[in-house]
Write a protein that holds these residues in place. Structure first.
Motif: not given
Length: 91
Positions: A25-28, A32-34, A39-40
């Motif tokens: 979960a932490t890796m995900e 996802q944050g990266v 993207a933004t």
């Protein structure tokens, strides 16, 4: 964050997971944050991130596009379906 930095951060998250220093979960969350940051904050051209909303299948999809109409086309192409949805710039 440029592409190389993003890749390095994803690799760091994978390595920490492989060493048992973080759970899945932490890796995900880190990956996802990266991806969201990349993207933004670092579009390669004049594009920006747009998020789709409306139809359940479209809701939450984010694409990079030069404008609202291009964003609608990109979301529609990803879904390959005629759905009722809107797109708005992601902030």
């Amino acid at each position: 964050m440029d592409r190389i930095a993003a890749i390095r951060n994803v690799e760091d998250a994978l390595a920490d997971f492989e060493r048992g220093e973080i759970d899945l979960a932490t890796m995900e969350d880190r990956v996802q944050g990266v991806l969201r940051t990349f993207a933004t904050e670092y579009p390669a051209d004049d594009s920006q991130a747009y998020r789709a909303s409306g139809a359940p299948r479209a809701d939450g999809i984010v694409v990079l596009a030069a404008g609202r109409s291009e964003a609608r086309e990109r979301v529609g192409a990803l879904l390959d379906d005629d759905l009722d949805f809107e797109v708005a710039p992601l902030e």
